[in-house]
Design an enzyme around this catalytic site. Structure first.
Site, mmCIF file in Angstrom:
data_model
loop_
_atom_site.group_PDB
_atom_site.id
_atom_site.type_symbol
_atom_site.label_atom_id
_atom_site.label_comp_id
_atom_site.label_asym_id
_atom_site.label_seq_id
_atom_site.Cartn_x
_atom_site.Cartn_y
_atom_site.Cartn_z
ATOM 1 N N GLY A 1 9.028 6.071 -13.995
ATOM 2 C CA GLY A 1 8.297 5.513 -12.866
ATOM 3 C C GLY A 1 8.101 4.027 -13.054
ATOM 4 O O GLY A 1 8.413 3.460 -14.107
ATOM 5 N N GLY B 1 5.467 0.463 -11.736
ATOM 6 C CA GLY B 1 4.252 -0.005 -11.081
ATOM 7 C C GLY B 1 4.307 -1.497 -10.878
ATOM 8 O O GLY B 1 5.382 -2.117 -10.953
ATOM 9 N N GLY B 2 3.117 -2.098 -10.635
ATOM 10 C CA GLY B 2 3.090 -3.510 -10.334
ATOM 11 C C GLY B 2 3.454 -4.398 -11.496
ATOM 12 O O GLY B 2 3.884 -5.538 -11.309
ATOM 13 N N MET B 3 3.297 -3.904 -12.723
ATOM 14 C CA MET B 3 3.546 -4.742 -13.888
ATOM 15 C C MET B 3 4.711 -4.277 -14.742
ATOM 16 O O MET B 3 5.300 -5.092 -15.440
ATOM 17 C CB MET B 3 2.293 -4.792 -14.773
ATOM 18 C CG MET B 3 1.113 -5.512 -14.167
ATOM 19 S SD MET B 3 -0.228 -5.664 -15.371
ATOM 20 C CE MET B 3 -1.494 -6.373 -14.333
ATOM 21 N N VAL C 1 8.397 2.361 -16.641
ATOM 22 C CA VAL C 1 8.212 3.268 -17.759
ATOM 23 C C VAL C 1 9.481 4.104 -17.946
ATOM 24 O O VAL C 1 10.030 4.646 -16.974
ATOM 25 C CB VAL C 1 7.009 4.206 -17.534
ATOM 26 C CG1 VAL C 1 6.706 4.992 -18.804
ATOM 27 C CG2 VAL C 1 5.793 3.418 -17.096
ATOM 28 N N LYS D 1 7.191 1.216 -22.087
ATOM 29 C CA LYS D 1 6.833 0.446 -20.898
ATOM 30 C C LYS D 1 7.411 -0.959 -21.038
ATOM 31 O O LYS D 1 7.149 -1.651 -22.028
ATOM 32 C CB LYS D 1 5.316 0.386 -20.712
ATOM 33 C CG LYS D 1 4.723 1.707 -20.237
ATOM 34 C CD LYS D 1 3.364 1.499 -19.584
ATOM 35 C CE LYS D 1 2.886 2.768 -18.913
ATOM 36 N NZ LYS D 1 1.632 2.560 -18.160
ATOM 37 N N ASP E 1 -7.850 -2.849 -15.772
ATOM 38 C CA ASP E 1 -6.978 -2.189 -14.787
ATOM 39 C C ASP E 1 -7.203 -0.671 -14.812
ATOM 40 O O ASP E 1 -6.265 0.107 -14.953
ATOM 41 C CB ASP E 1 -5.510 -2.515 -15.072
ATOM 42 C CG ASP E 1 -4.598 -2.158 -13.893
ATOM 43 O OD1 ASP E 1 -5.117 -1.996 -12.763
ATOM 44 O OD2 ASP E 1 -3.387 -2.028 -14.103
#
Length: 983
Positions: free
Chosen positions: A23, A25-27, A30, A45, A138
């Site tokens: 998956g 995300g914003g940063m 993974v 990550k 976060d």
């Protein structure tokens, strides 16, 4: 994208076999990978390329390294991190389970109990991280992984690494939000550079809001709209979207979401305590009619206890009038029930069922929805009429109860009994339910109480929402156990602890799973066998399920108290850390809020404040008012008088103490304590050791002398009664206890030379005696009774010998001697022990021992700064400490106060010295020094009465002190002549 994947596989191929993408995300993205070295699945990550370019490897790896030091059961650990071919990555365990985001996507809002449990895990993890100086920044469902029934928090340090290395503006341009908009604190959204742990508290609030309602607190079509809402708008109450959320939980969440950081919970530890309270006692949520906890347990709780202390003081004066006042119709509480003692018409049945049935009925009804019962002991104390509507109505109106219950018990054949009862509306004198068909066998009378409670709840449930009906409110189904237990209750109420314990033992013998009987046995044993009694309370805690809420909460506070006491007695310190210690006080707060007119609740809270309150800022006056409130509500509840004797003696003087002792003597049944009280009365009334007092001392045994000493040792009388009693105790038996008591009494009266002569007798024996010996050595050295070379030699031997010598006590003295070498050695020893504890799988150091070493190292560094004359650093180090909750560990508060006095920070010092943070009895001479410093500050601030009171105490306590202490006595005498005209 395929090129990026292949390039990443090649870059990490010597360590990790990248299998597939999990998956993004914003940063980061993974990947699932195989750890080739350790043959395990991991999650890798990898930061987005634009972030990696803007960030640079050095700062990223620095922040990740800090986060990698976190070790906690609810924190997903970091295995590895690095830079390879331009990729910045970090490696974590692969959790095959779902994230909280996955769970919310498929299930929506969670059951309330499950939600609270998961939130508690998250906040516990944050508490640990915050203690290490790491703020997550976060918190969101994607970063909460589910492992079995527990939550694991991931990605610590990533948001901080990105934000501090690049700046928010640059990243916003790149299309990245630092943190996630739906969960971002206002200070984050507005790019405030001063972000602290309270941003995580806000994130928890947003997370909790979504877990409970299925939606975040703010929605918007763009991230910018959501960020703006966090800064400018107030979230709708949780109950707008889910009405079943209890108010106390809703207000906990909404406080997390306050816009100003100062208005939120101030630490994750505070929030852990609140969430634990919500699950007290066995997974249940506080009933929906309770008020939220208005102040949390923190390093100091003075604000809360000032409020409660004032409330108690006012209530103590007004409570008697409250019990007998004419109550207006509008004041009757429609959810408050007065249950009268039952008329027992067969004399063979009367004991214990007259009061026992009323107690069972009250327990069965109390806490069902909004229903509360007037404490049965209050009704019993003021009951004089027959069991009829007129008598119960009168008592109900006096207590403000809108409902009343009365009834009778009669024989019905050779082996059966019959109960008849009436539930009625006090305001209108109208029967709401009449029950005349309740029959049971003679050996199961207890069932009648539960049956009646069930009938009452059935009637009342037609007009108000009520919870499930309990089928046995005492927690036992054994008739013999219940009957014995009720006999024990009657004896304990009169403080006949030997008889009470006999019956509690019978109850346990009949039902080994009778949790309430174990809890009451702990109370009966406490006065003689404290550690063994504590084990009873721990057993009660393990059996705490299915009970009425009040009884369950009382067991919670007792079992937590006992856990702390057992740990301290073994000098393992607080095995559960501050979280369990704080939970004792939070549970007490809940009890006071839910049962403000219950004498046993006020007594229980008073006991907690008396023994543990100084560690969290509770004053003697506030404790005094708690016990006074208990006896005012029910003057027949004898245990509540116990600590009133010494508190009234030290706070109000001998005349008031005599009134308390006389009231106590008129009610107590325990022969040993009656003898002790008569001795105390003679010493107080005679102004010292009269001929009659001496006769009583000569004929008393050790138990009576010890009990009398407990009442008299804080009192600075001119006859030095406590010293006289302990000399008599020494004459009976030169045990370590007798030596300890005499040494303590002599030190308190400034007779340090005599105390020093006794100190070597504590060289061997239990750890507690060695602990006290080390404390005394430091005290004698500080006051000049022990030569510096001798003290230095004692502590040097401790440095290379048995760690039970407790070098903690040498720290303040070393700092005064500017002995930086010894302080450095001590810090090195503590650090090396902690380092050993951090080695994986060694299991060489228990967590509680590690906590003590960590505390010692922190204290050592503060004193090292002081030895180097760096006052600012010393003050900062001392202010950052939370004093360890063990008697005698009070040096840091006194040192900090003395440094602040030198800086003329008098208002801050006055607050700091308001409460002595430990047991004054054990503190000896330093307790008087503490009082002298407080007198000096009050004098300089113009608080004349407070200064006179404290100077007087110093003068009285040290009137016959050693020559080394006479300058302090002369200072107090001169100040009193100036302030009080020679009085």
């Amino acid at each position: 994208m395929a090129d990026v994947f292949e390039r990443l596989k090649a870059a990490l191929g010597d360590r990790y076999a990248i299998e597939r993408e999990l998956g993004s995300g914003g940063m980061a993205t993974v990947y699932l990978a195989e750890d080739l070295k350790h043959d395990r699945k991991v999650a890798v990550k990898v930061l987005r390329p634009d972030l990696a370019a803007a960030l640079g490897p050095e700062r990223f790896l620095q922040e990740i390294k800090i986060a990698a030091q976190l070790h906690h059961p609810h924190i997903l650990p970091l295995h590895d991190s690095g830079e390879a071919d331009g990729f910045l990555y970090y490696v974590m365990p692969y959790e095959a389970g779902r994230s909280l985001r996955d769970k919310l996507a498929t299930e929506g809002e969670l059951p309330i109990g499950e939600a609270v449990r998961l939130l508690r895990d998250v906040v516990d993890a944050l508490s640990h991280a915050h203690e290490q100086g790491v703020v997550h920044r976060d918190i969101k469902p994607e970063n909460i992984l589910l492992s079995g029934h527990h939550a694991l928090v991931s990605d610590f340090g990533v948001a901080k690494a990105v934000s501090e290395a690049t700046g928010r503006d640059k990243l916003t341009t790149a299309g990245v939000a630092l943190g996630t908009p739906a969960y971002m604190a206002p200070e984050q959204a507005s790019a405030d550079p001063h972000i602290d742990q309270r941003a995580d508290i806000y994130g928890v609030g947003a997370l909790a809001y979504e877990v409970l309602t299925g939606r975040p607190p703010f929605l918007g079509s763009t991230p910018q709209q959501v960020l703006s809402a966090h800064v400018t708008e107030t979230a709708e109450p949780v109950t707008r979207y889910r009405t079943t959320v209890p108010p106390v939980l809703e207000q906990l969440v909404m406080r997390c979401l306050e816009k100003r950081p100062a208005d939120r919970w101030q630490s994750a530890q505070e929030l852990v305590t609140q969430l634990e309270a919500l699950t007290t006692p066995s997974g249940g949520i506080t009933p929906t009619d309770t008020r939220p906890i208005t102040a949390a347990v923190g390093r100091r709780r003075t604000g809360l206890y000032v409020v409660l202390g004032i409330a108690a003081a006012v209530a103590a004066v007004a409570a008697a009038a409250w019990l007998l006042r004419p109550v207006g119709e509008q004041e009757l509480n429609p959810n408050l029930i007065a249950v009268a003692p039952f008329d027992v018409l067969d004399t063979s049945l009367e004991d214990p069922w007259r009061e026992g049935l009323a107690q069972i009925v009250a327990l069965g009804v109390d806490g069902a929805g909004p229903l509360r019962c007037v404490p049965p002991s209050v009704i019993f104390k003021h009951w004089s009429g027959p069991g009829d509507m007129a008598s119960v109505s009168a008592v109900g109106r006096d207590a403000g109860a809108g409902l009343g219950v009365y009834g009778r018990l009669t024989g019905s054949g050779p082996d059966s009994v019959r109960m008849t009862a009436t539930l009625f509306d006090v305001r209108n004198d109208v029967a709401l339910g009449e029950f005349d068909d309740l029959y049971e066998s003679v050996d199961r009378i207890d069932r009648l109480g539960d049956s009646l409670a069930a009938r009452i709840l059935t009637v009342l449930s037609r007009v108000r929402p009520l919870g499930a009906v309990r089928t046995n409110s005492l927690g036992s189904s054994s008739p013999a156990a219940i009957k014995a237990f009720l006999h024990g209750e009657q004896h304990y109420r009169r403080f006949n602890v030997d008889s009470a314990r006999f019956y509690y033992d019978q109850a346990i013998a009949s039902d080994s799973g009778f949790g309430l009987a174990y809890a009451r046995k702990w109370k009966a044993m406490w006065w003689r066998e404290t550690v063994a009694g504590a084990l009873m309370a721990l057993r009660a805690g393990a059996l705490n399920h299915g009970l009425a809420r009040r009884e369950s909460l009382l067991i919670v506070i007792d079992s937590l108290w006992a856990d702390y006491y057992v740990a301290v007695s073994a000098f393992a310190s607080n095995t559960g850390g501050w979280s369990r210690f704080d939970r004792i006080f939070t549970t007490g707060d809940i009890l006071l809020q839910e049962y403000p007119h219950d004498p046993e609740v006020w007594y229980e809270v008073g006991e907690t404040w008396f023994h543990l309150g100084p560690f969290v800022g509770v004053t003697e006056q506030e404790t005094y008012e708690a016990f006074r409130r208990a006896v005012t509500l029910d003057s027949g509840y004898v245990p509540a008088y116990e600590h009133l004797v010494e508190l009234s003696l030290t706070l109000d003087g001998p005349a008031e103490a005599m009134r308390v002792v006389d009231a106590y003597l008129g009610r107590i049944d325990w022969p040993t304590y009656r003898e002790r009280l008569r001795l105390v009365r003679e010493l107080i009334s005679g102004g010292g050791v009269t001929a009659e007092a001496q006769r009583m001392i000569d004929s008393a045994d050790g138990e009576v002398l010890f009990a009398a000493w407990q009442k008299l040792h804080p009192w600075p009388d001119s006859a030095e009664s406590a010293v006289h009693i302990t000399r008599a105790l020494m004459a009976l038996d030169e045990s370590p206890l007798a030596v300890t008591l005499l040494t303590t009494s002599l030190a308190q009266r400034g007779r340090l030379r005599e105390a020093y002569a006794l100190n070597d007798r504590l060289l061997t024996g239990p750890v507690r005696q060695q602990f006290l010996r080390a404390f005394r050595v430091a005290q004698f050295a500080e006051f000049g009774v022990l030569p510096p070379d001798t003290a230095r030699a004692v502590f040097e031997n401790c440095m290379v010998g048995d760690p039970s010598c407790f070098l903690y006590f040498a720290l303040r003295w070393w700092a005064a001697q500017q002995d930086t070498a010894s302080l450095k050695r001590y810090i090195g020893i503590a650090d090396s022990i902690l380092q050993m504890a951090s080695v994986p799988d060694t299991n060489r150091l228990r967590p509680d021992t590690a906590a003590v070493q960590r505390f010692g190292a922190q204290v050592g560094r503060a004193y090292l700064a002081l030895a180097r004359r760096d006052t600012a650093a010393a003050l900062a180090g001392l202010a950052a400490l939370r004093q360890w909750p063990v008697p005698l560990t009070h040096n840091e508060e006194l040192t900090r106060a003395q440094l602040l006095i030198a800086l003329d920070s008098l208002t801050e010092v006055a607050e700091l010295l308001r409460v002595f943070p430990g047991l004054v009895a054990a503190a000896g001479a330093e307790g008087v020094v503490w009082t002298l410093e407080r007198a000096r500050v009050a004098d300089r601030l113009g608080d004349r009465e407070a200064a006179i009171q404290d100077y007087s105490y110093v003068l009285d306590a040290w009137r016959h002190a050693d020559p080394e202490l006479q300058p302090y006595v002369e200072e107090a005498r001169t100040a009193l002549e100036r302030l009080a005209g020679g009085r």
